[in-house]
Write a protein that holds these residues in place. Structure first.
Motif, PDB file in Angstrom:
ATOM      1  N   VAL A   1     -89.775  50.463 -63.288  1.00 26.79           N
ATOM      2  CA  VAL A   1     -88.720  49.526 -63.674  1.00 26.79           C
ATOM      3  C   VAL A   1     -87.416  49.861 -62.970  1.00 26.79           C
ATOM      4  N   THR A   2     -87.031  51.137 -62.969  1.00 28.92           N
ATOM      5  CA  THR A   2     -85.769  51.511 -62.331  1.00 28.92           C
ATOM      6  C   THR A   2     -85.848  51.350 -60.806  1.00 28.92           C
ATOM      7  N   ALA A   3     -87.000  51.702 -60.213  1.00 28.25           N
ATOM      8  CA  ALA A   3     -87.165  51.508 -58.772  1.00 28.25           C
ATOM      9  C   ALA A   3     -87.107  50.027 -58.421  1.00 28.25           C
ATOM     10  N   ALA A   4     -87.742  49.204 -59.240  1.00 22.58           N
ATOM     11  CA  ALA A   4     -87.710  47.762 -59.003  1.00 22.58           C
ATOM     12  C   ALA A   4     -86.298  47.218 -59.150  1.00 22.58           C
ATOM     13  N   ALA A   5     -85.546  47.740 -60.114  1.00 23.67           N
ATOM     14  CA  ALA A   5     -84.167  47.298 -60.298  1.00 23.67           C
ATOM     15  C   ALA A   5     -83.327  47.627 -59.066  1.00 23.67           C
ATOM     16  N   PHE A   6     -83.527  48.817 -58.516  1.00 26.40           N
ATOM     17  CA  PHE A   6     -82.793  49.205 -57.311  1.00 26.40           C
ATOM     18  C   PHE A   6     -83.134  48.282 -56.139  1.00 26.40           C
ATOM     19  N   LEU A   7     -84.404  48.090 -55.879  1.00 23.44           N
ATOM     20  CA  LEU A   7     -84.821  47.277 -54.740  1.00 23.44           C
ATOM     21  C   LEU A   7     -84.417  45.816 -54.923  1.00 23.44           C
ATOM     22  N   ALA A   8     -84.551  45.306 -56.135  1.00 22.60           N
ATOM     23  CA  ALA A   8     -84.186  43.910 -56.392  1.00 22.60           C
ATOM     24  C   ALA A   8     -82.716  43.666 -56.093  1.00 22.60           C
ATOM     25  N   SER A   9     -81.864  44.565 -56.544  1.00 27.99           N
ATOM     26  CA  SER A   9     -80.430  44.413 -56.304  1.00 27.99           C
ATOM     27  C   SER A   9     -80.102  44.584 -54.835  1.00 27.99           C
ATOM     28  N   LEU A  10     -80.726  45.577 -54.208  1.00 29.74           N
ATOM     29  CA  LEU A  10     -80.480  45.827 -52.784  1.00 29.74           C
ATOM     30  C   LEU A  10     -80.799  44.597 -51.943  1.00 29.74           C
ATOM     31  N   VAL A  11     -81.916  43.950 -52.213  1.00 29.65           N
ATOM     32  CA  VAL A  11     -82.333  42.794 -51.412  1.00 29.65           C
ATOM     33  C   VAL A  11     -81.493  41.562 -51.733  1.00 29.65           C
ATOM     34  N   SER A  12     -81.083  41.423 -52.991  1.00 29.71           N
ATOM     35  CA  SER A  12     -80.380  40.201 -53.404  1.00 29.71           C
ATOM     36  C   SER A  12     -79.026  40.043 -52.722  1.00 29.71           C
ATOM     37  N   VAL A  13     -78.361  41.144 -52.408  1.00 33.24           N
ATOM     38  CA  VAL A  13     -77.006  41.050 -51.845  1.00 33.24           C
ATOM     39  C   VAL A  13     -77.017  40.521 -50.412  1.00 33.24           C
ATOM     40  N   PRO A  14     -77.754  41.133 -49.463  1.00 33.65           N
ATOM     41  CA  PRO A  14     -77.793  40.536 -48.122  1.00 33.65           C
ATOM     42  C   PRO A  14     -78.424  39.141 -48.109  1.00 33.65           C
ATOM     43  N   ALA A  15     -79.335  38.855 -49.044  1.00 33.24           N
ATOM     44  CA  ALA A  15     -79.891  37.504 -49.128  1.00 33.24           C
ATOM     45  C   ALA A  15     -78.786  36.496 -49.423  1.00 33.24           C
ATOM     46  N   ALA A  16     -77.909  36.831 -50.373  1.00 34.07           N
ATOM     47  CA  ALA A  16     -76.781  35.950 -50.685  1.00 34.07           C
ATOM     48  C   ALA A  16     -75.852  35.822 -49.485  1.00 34.07           C
ATOM     49  N   ALA A  17     -75.636  36.920 -48.757  1.00 34.11           N
ATOM     50  CA  ALA A  17     -74.763  36.891 -47.584  1.00 34.11           C
ATOM     51  C   ALA A  17     -75.330  35.978 -46.499  1.00 34.11           C
ATOM     52  N   LEU A  18     -76.629  36.016 -46.311  1.00 33.87           N
ATOM     53  CA  LEU A  18     -77.243  35.178 -45.287  1.00 33.87           C
ATOM     54  C   LEU A  18     -77.234  33.704 -45.691  1.00 33.87           C
ATOM     55  N   VAL A  19     -77.358  33.420 -46.985  1.00 36.72           N
ATOM     56  CA  VAL A  19     -77.244  32.027 -47.442  1.00 36.72           C
ATOM     57  C   VAL A  19     -75.819  31.524 -47.201  1.00 36.72           C
ATOM     58  N   PHE A  20     -74.836  32.372 -47.452  1.00 36.36           N
ATOM     59  CA  PHE A  20     -73.450  31.985 -47.132  1.00 36.36           C
ATOM     60  C   PHE A  20     -73.329  31.634 -45.655  1.00 36.36           C
ATOM     61  N   THR A  21     -73.891  32.484 -44.790  1.00 34.91           N
ATOM     62  CA  THR A  21     -73.799  32.244 -43.343  1.00 34.91           C
ATOM     63  C   THR A  21     -74.446  30.917 -42.962  1.00 34.91           C
ATOM     64  N   LEU A  22     -75.602  30.631 -43.563  1.00 39.96           N
ATOM     65  CA  LEU A  22     -76.292  29.369 -43.282  1.00 39.96           C
ATOM     66  C   LEU A  22     -75.440  28.181 -43.703  1.00 39.96           C
ATOM     67  N   LEU A  23     -74.862  28.246 -44.886  1.00 45.06           N
ATOM     68  CA  LEU A  23     -74.023  27.151 -45.363  1.00 45.06           C
ATOM     69  C   LEU A  23     -72.766  26.996 -44.510  1.00 45.06           C
ATOM     70  N   PHE A  24     -72.206  28.124 -44.064  1.00 42.39           N
ATOM     71  CA  PHE A  24     -71.000  28.049 -43.233  1.00 42.39           C
ATOM     72  C   PHE A  24     -71.319  27.457 -41.879  1.00 42.39           C
ATOM     73  N   TRP A  25     -72.491  27.762 -41.377  1.00 45.23           N
ATOM     74  CA  TRP A  25     -72.934  27.166 -40.109  1.00 45.23           C
ATOM     75  C   TRP A  25     -73.090  25.654 -40.256  1.00 45.23           C
ATOM     76  N   ILE A  26     -73.588  25.216 -41.430  1.00 39.51           N
ATOM     77  CA  ILE A  26     -73.792  23.780 -41.671  1.00 39.51           C
ATOM     78  C   ILE A  26     -72.474  23.060 -41.909  1.00 39.51           C
ATOM     79  N   GLY A  27     -71.609  23.638 -42.754  1.00 44.01           N
ATOM     80  CA  GLY A  27     -70.413  22.909 -43.165  1.00 44.01           C
ATOM     81  C   GLY A  27     -69.165  23.747 -43.271  1.00 44.01           C
ATOM     82  N   GLY A  28     -69.067  24.816 -42.483  1.00 49.82           N
ATOM     83  CA  GLY A  28     -67.841  25.602 -42.475  1.00 49.82           C
ATOM     84  C   GLY A  28     -66.727  24.868 -41.771  1.00 49.82           C
ATOM     85  N   THR A  29     -65.493  25.227 -42.086  1.00 48.54           N
ATOM     86  CA  THR A  29     -64.346  24.522 -41.509  1.00 48.54           C
ATOM     87  C   THR A  29     -63.854  25.169 -40.223  1.00 48.54           C
ATOM     88  N   ALA A  30     -64.591  26.162 -39.723  1.00 47.23           N
ATOM     89  CA  ALA A  30     -64.235  26.780 -38.439  1.00 47.23           C
ATOM     90  C   ALA A  30     -65.500  26.980 -37.626  1.00 47.23           C
TER      91      ALA A  30
END
Length: 343
Positions: free
Chosen positions: A138-167
């Motif tokens: 459970v604790t190992a899964a919690a660590f890995l889940a959190s670790l993966v979720s952060v760069p995943a969110a960052a990459l979704v931001f990048t995708l959205l900014f590429w689609i509709g960013g103002t710069a």
């Protein structure tokens, strides 16, 4: 990773707002399967804890800091549906009262920091716990889940900014920068999440949603010896123990927001640092609530950051608690035996 006003055009902002609204609506219905009179207060505590820990920026590289996002942590502790609701309330309170995250970007923030982190975090957590059983799993899964979720969110931001960013941006360069710094932030997030989940498992495994079916029944120590208590058995004793746990959790949360927040890193967070380095930070517009006395966590109104943090904890606790109680199933939400865990 709070996105400010001005980074996205109207089409993406509105579309993300629709996705966020639909996601929250679905989660309000789904949370009925996760919440009851016993677990609804836990949702309020989890949201308030995430708000407090998000104030504690930690250094991750020269001149760059990071902070907990919290989606994976919320999903593991109170379930994915309730986790999205917790994150939505935290982001709403931060945007409206603390000028943290743009109001026109609220849908984007809920989508990225709430829905994406919860879905990715919960998916990774479930996968790992199927492969590795027991408390360590459970604790190992919690660590890995959190670790993966952060760069995943960052990459979704990048995708959205590429689609509709103002710069205009070179998407590969921004993706590399966002992904790299947020992997480092994800390591910090993973450590915080694993420690928090492990601590709750040690004292109240029955309150860890992700450990249901994996941990042992609640054991209370009374004056007459050790008593094993099922979740629905001996409600008076179990209720007293729950109140003690919740009060202790609120006390810790207030300590983090009211005292530890004074020692948080003042360096720009991952998104802000990347925006400065890649030249699109100037697209950020002044926040619509920049005049709020609590803006920038008290800096606008001259309120000490600790006092602003305590106020924020109170607001988040009350709002999330009210939402959780409104969404809960009256009485036990789970059949007897569902909360028996074998760690």
């Amino acid at each position: 990773m709070h996105v400010p006003d001005g980074f996205f055009n109207a089409a993406v902002s509105v579309s993300a707002g629709a996705v966020a609204a639909a996601g929250v609506a679905v989660c309000l219905r789904g949370a009925r399967r996760e919440l009851d009179d016993r677990t609804a207060p836990m949702a309020g505590l989890v949201a308030a804890f995430i708000f407090a820990v998000q104030m504690l920026n930690f250094p991750v590289a020269a001149g760059t800091s990071g902070h907990l996002l919290g989606g994976a942590l919320a999903a593991i502790l109170v379930g994915p549906y309730t986790g999205v609701l917790c994150m939505a309330v935290v982001l709403l309170v931060q945007g409206v009262f603390f000028a943290d995250g743009g109001l026109t970007a609220l849908g984007i923030n809920i989508t990225i920091m709430g829905i994406v982190t919860v879905l990715v975090g919960w998916g990774v957590f479930r996968l790992v716990t199927q492969l590795v059983r027991g408390k360590g799993g459970v604790t190992a899964a919690a660590f890995l889940a959190s670790l993966v979720s952060v760069p995943a969110a960052a990459l979704v931001f990048t995708l959205l900014f590429w689609i509709g960013g103002t710069a205009p941006i070179e998407v590969s360069a921004v993706a590399a920068a966002m992904g790299g710094v947020h992997v480092l932030i994800g390591i910090g997030e993973g450590l915080i999440t694993a420690f928090t989940v492990g601590a709750v498992l040690a004292v109240r495994p029955d309150l860890v949603h992700g450990a249901r079916g994996l941990a042992s029944p609640l054991v209370l120590r009374g004056p007459d010896g050790v008593t094993t208590v099922e979740p629905e058995a001996r409600p008076a004793a179990a209720g007293k123990a729950l109140r003690r746990f919740l009060l202790g959790g609120v006390g810790l949360t207030l300590l983090l927001a009211g005292v530890v927040s004074f020692f948080a890193s003042s360096s720009p967070d991952g998104l802000e640092a990347v925006a400065e380095n890649k030249g699109f930070i100037d697209q950020a517009k002044e926040h619509l609530m920049s005049w709020s006395p609590l803006g920038d966590y008290g800096e606008v109104g001259g309120i000490p950051v600790g006092v602003a943090g305590v106020i924020g904890v109170g607001i988040v606790l009350l709002v999330t608690g009210a939402v959780a109680y409104a969404a809960r199933t009256r009485g036990p939400a789970h059949a007897a035996g569902d909360d028996k865990v074998k760690v």
